[in-house]
Design a protein around this motif. Sequence first.
Motif, short mmCIF file in Angstrom:
data_model
loop_
_atom_site.label_atom_id
_atom_site.label_comp_id
_atom_site.label_asym_id
_atom_site.label_seq_id
_atom_site.Cartn_x
_atom_site.Cartn_y
_atom_site.Cartn_z
N ILE A 35 0.98 -1.26 -0.07
CA ILE A 35 -0.07 0.06 0.00
C ILE A 35 0.96 1.32 -0.11
O ILE A 35 0.36 2.09 -0.73
N LEU A 36 1.97 1.26 0.99
CA LEU A 36 2.83 2.34 0.92
C LEU A 36 3.41 2.85 -0.42
O LEU A 36 3.58 3.80 -0.89
N MET A 37 4.14 1.41 -1.23
CA MET A 37 4.60 1.87 -2.41
C MET A 37 3.77 2.09 -3.40
O MET A 37 4.22 3.03 -4.25
N ARG A 38 2.50 1.70 -3.44
CA ARG A 38 1.63 1.88 -4.60
C ARG A 38 0.93 3.19 -4.47
O ARG A 38 0.96 3.80 -5.49
N PHE A 39 0.47 3.67 -3.35
CA PHE A 39 -0.25 5.02 -3.13
C PHE A 39 0.53 5.98 -2.76
O PHE A 39 0.15 7.13 -2.89
N VAL A 40 1.65 5.85 -1.99
CA VAL A 40 2.40 7.09 -1.54
C VAL A 40 3.56 7.35 -2.44
O VAL A 40 3.98 8.44 -2.99
N PHE A 41 4.35 6.25 -2.78
CA PHE A 41 5.57 6.45 -3.79
C PHE A 41 4.99 6.15 -5.22
O PHE A 41 6.03 6.39 -6.03
#
Length: 164
Positions: A35-41
Motif C-alpha cells: 500500500i505504501l509503495m503503490r499509493f504513497v510512492f
Amino acid sequence: MKNAFLTLERWSTGIAMAGACAMLAIASALGMFQILMRFVFEEPAEWTEVLIRFSLIWMVFLAIPLAFRQGAMVSVDVLYRWSPPAIRRVLDWVVCLAALALIGVLIWWGWDYAQRGGVQTMAGLESVSMFWAYLAIPVGGLFCIPGIVGNLLDPRREELETAQ
C-alpha cells in the motif's frame, strides 16, 4: 506414554501455530508495504502480492493442526450429543481415522504436487520455485497428525459445553 505424546503434540502444535502467526504477520507487513509503495510512492512492488499469497497459504496449512487438536475441524456435534457414552468413543475413533486418512491423502498428493511444481516459478519472483509454496500442504499435514491423535487421547470439546 500418553503424557509424553501429548507433550510432543503440544510442542508440535505450538510450533505450527507460531509459524502460522509469523506468516500472518509477514502477510500483513507486506500488505502495508505494498500500500505504501503503490499509493504513497507510486512505485508498485509486484513481488509483494506473490509473497502475500504464499504466506497466506502457509498460514492456513500451519493453523489447521490447532483446529484438529481442538476438535473443531470435523464437526459431528449433533451426533455426539445424541449418542450414549459408549457410542461417543466409537465416534471419536471413526472421526480420528477419517481425519488421518484425509491427512494421509493430503501428505501423499501434496508432496507429489510440490515435486511436480518444482519446475514452475512464481510470477513476480522468477528465482523462487513453486515447490516452496506447494510444500505447505504436506508440511501442514505432518503437523496435523499429532493434533488428530492428541484429540483422540485427550479430547477438547469446549464448543459443545458452550453451545445452546
